[in-house]
Design a protein around this motif. Structure first.
Motif, PDB file in Angstrom:
ATOM      1  N   THR A  14      14.303   0.508  -6.551  1.00 47.13           N
ATOM      2  CA  THR A  14      13.411   1.516  -6.042  1.00 47.13           C
ATOM      3  C   THR A  14      12.576   1.049  -7.765  1.00 47.13           C
ATOM      4  O   THR A  14      11.505   0.351  -7.444  1.00 47.13           O
ATOM      5  N   ALA A  17      11.956  -2.492  -8.125  1.00 46.38           N
ATOM      6  CA  ALA A  17       9.993  -3.060  -7.532  1.00 46.38           C
ATOM      7  C   ALA A  17       8.809  -2.102  -7.756  1.00 46.38           C
ATOM      8  O   ALA A  17       7.818  -2.691  -7.813  1.00 46.38           O
ATOM      9  N   ALA A 339      12.135   7.289   2.409  1.00 46.12           N
ATOM     10  CA  ALA A 339      12.700   5.428   1.270  1.00 46.12           C
ATOM     11  C   ALA A 339      12.054   4.696   3.229  1.00 46.12           C
ATOM     12  O   ALA A 339      11.221   3.842   2.133  1.00 46.12           O
ATOM     13  N   VAL A 340      12.270   5.129   4.043  1.00 47.20           N
ATOM     14  CA  VAL A 340      11.883   4.824   5.718  1.00 47.20           C
ATOM     15  C   VAL A 340      10.239   4.680   4.917  1.00 47.20           C
ATOM     16  O   VAL A 340       9.400   3.399   5.719  1.00 47.20           O
ATOM     17  N   LEU A 343       8.865   2.021   2.527  1.00 49.46           N
ATOM     18  CA  LEU A 343       9.072   0.687   3.268  1.00 49.46           C
ATOM     19  C   LEU A 343       7.863   0.678   3.987  1.00 49.46           C
ATOM     20  O   LEU A 343       6.716  -0.325   4.542  1.00 49.46           O
ATOM     21  N   ALA A 344       7.536   1.654   5.362  1.00 53.73           N
ATOM     22  CA  ALA A 344       6.991   1.245   6.180  1.00 53.73           C
ATOM     23  C   ALA A 344       4.894   1.312   5.823  1.00 53.73           C
ATOM     24  O   ALA A 344       3.970   0.434   6.108  1.00 53.73           O
ATOM     25  N   SER A 346       4.109   0.675   2.401  1.00 50.60           N
ATOM     26  CA  SER A 346       3.986  -0.831   1.278  1.00 50.60           C
ATOM     27  C   SER A 346       3.165  -1.487   2.843  1.00 50.60           C
ATOM     28  O   SER A 346       2.668  -2.811   2.585  1.00 50.60           O
ATOM     29  N   PHE A 347       4.386  -1.783   3.594  1.00 52.29           N
ATOM     30  CA  PHE A 347       4.137  -2.285   4.365  1.00 52.29           C
ATOM     31  C   PHE A 347       2.939  -2.780   4.889  1.00 52.29           C
ATOM     32  O   PHE A 347       1.914  -3.922   5.549  1.00 52.29           O
TER      33      PHE A 347
END
Length: 417
Positions: A14, A17, A339-340, A343-344, A346-347
């Protein structure tokens, strides 16, 4: 020394990232003026910046030590705290990138770390003296110092080049601008790449993989340098457009002055261990250079939006990080949930960005801001600064022509009566 745990591996990934987002978010700091003035083609500019960012990452570890040893109490920090800090920093970077605002990745990271540390261990976990002297005061001083220096440097370059051949002087300043852009990229690597080194080192200490007080290992320096270089090469074209065209229209002389002034401030701060924002330094220098040219105009509406983003960076990142730390406190499932969510989110931000694509093909075209009325500062400077030679005569002729036509068509007062 303990072996790598799963949470520690997640924190390191992370952090890299975040370093990647730092690279494409802050590419504008080094290359926006060079691209906007045409000194370098966009792809060449970001490639050069990426290489020099990587080189700069190996030049110093002072800023990394400020973060890993000075800002928070490393003895009371868990890897989950650092993960939560990175979540706040990454989301703020992505949101400001989406709207094209050059906010500070450094302050997003600082805010995230402070918010997560306070949520985990209380206000006592933050070293207030370090926060004030090495983060907050440089944040205020950097844009002012760089802006004043760039304004004076711009005026000096125009004064010295007044009698020089126009095309030859412009060519020389373009070459100087390329060199100064390289210096900013090098400075960015010495300052910003170190912040990720510091955060990874802090995580390794918190997870028991390094002894307290350790310097960043070589693999940490290399991976952080490569992550920021890759992000830089991809280019944060939205922010490059704002920095290159949205704040002011720069000529090569101004671009050279802005980048040289900013690089000097950044390199000095890296030497002193100040966690300085390159965004603040370069933005201040660009505005100063805009005011340094006779008749130059700064678009204060864009600048105001940028100032608001600067003011919100620390508290916004801190709030998100504190919330993430609270959720992580519920155990492994809480960390997985955070974490989920990262990611969601960011997408989703990436998908929204595809509605209006900005890349190397259109970074200098389209999306130009509409001319705005001159603000108080611009008007005041224009009042005491005469226009360049030749402009006043052209302006006089332009204004006089309609008046002359009007005199031939409008009856005199005596005739009308």
């Amino acid at each position: 020394m303990e072996s790598f745990s799963l949470i520690l591996a997640i924190v390191v990934v992370t952090a890299l990232a975040f370093d990647f987002t730092n690279g494409f978010h802050d590419t504008a700091n080094a290359m926006a003026t060079t691209i906007s003035t045409g000194a370098l083609k966009p792809k060449v500019a970001v490639a050069m910046s990426a290489v020099l960012n990587l080189v700069g990452a190996f030049l110093s570890v002072e800023v990394a030590n400020t973060i890993s040893k000075g800002l928070v109490d490393e003895t009371g920090i868990r890897p989950e705290v650092i993960f939560a800090a990175l979540v706040g920093a990454i989301l703020w970077n992505l949101l400001t990138w989406l709207v094209g605002l050059p906010s500070s990745s450094s302050h997003a990271l600082m805010g995230g770390l402070i918010g997560a540390a306070v949520a985990s261990a209380g206000i006592g976990a933050v070293h207030g003296d370090v926060l004030v002297t090495k983060v907050l005061l440089p944040a205020v001083a950097a844009p002012i110092v760089a802006g004043v220096a760039a304004m004076l440097a711009s005026r000096l370059t125009y004064s010295l080049g007044r009698k020089a051949d126009g095309k030859a002087a412009e060519k020389g300043y373009r070459a100087g601008q390329i060199a100064s852009a390289g210096l900013v990229s090098l400075a960015h690597g010495t300052n910003d790449a170190q912040k990720t080194m510091g955060i990874i080192t802090l995580a390794l200490i918190a997870g028991g993989a390094l002894a307290p007080g350790s310097n960043p290992p070589v693999w940490v320096i290399l991976s952080a340098g490569m992550a920021i270089a890759l992000g830089t090469y991809l280019g944060g074209w939205r922010i490059i457009r704002t920095m290159g065209k949205g704040l002011t229209d720069l000529q090569p002389q101004q671009g050279f002055a802005a980048q040289t002034s900013a690089a000097t401030v950044i390199l000095a701060s890296s030497h002193l261990g100040f966690s300085l924002s390159t965004t603040h330094s370069v933005s201040g220098a660009v505005m100063g250079a805009g005011l340094g040219r006779k008749g130059g105009v700064v678009r204060w509406s864009t600048a105001t939006r940028m100032f608001v983003a600067w003011g919100l960076t620390l508290p916004a990142a801190a709030l998100v990080a504190a919330l993430a730390e609270w959720i992580c406190g519920f155990g492994d499932w809480g960390t997985a949930l955070v974490a989920v969510f990262l990611l969601a989110s960011s997408f989703a931000i990436w998908r929204i960005s595809r509605r209006e694509v900005v890349d190397h093909t259109n970074v200098n075209g389209g999306g130009e801001p509409e001319p705005e009325p001159a603000g108080v500062v611009t008007t005041a400077i224009a009042a005491v600064t005469p226009p360049p030679a030749g402009v006043s005569e052209e302006l006089t002729a332009t204004v006089a022509a309609p008046a002359a036509v009007a005199d031939t068509k409008t009856p005199s007062a005596a005739t009308t009566v």
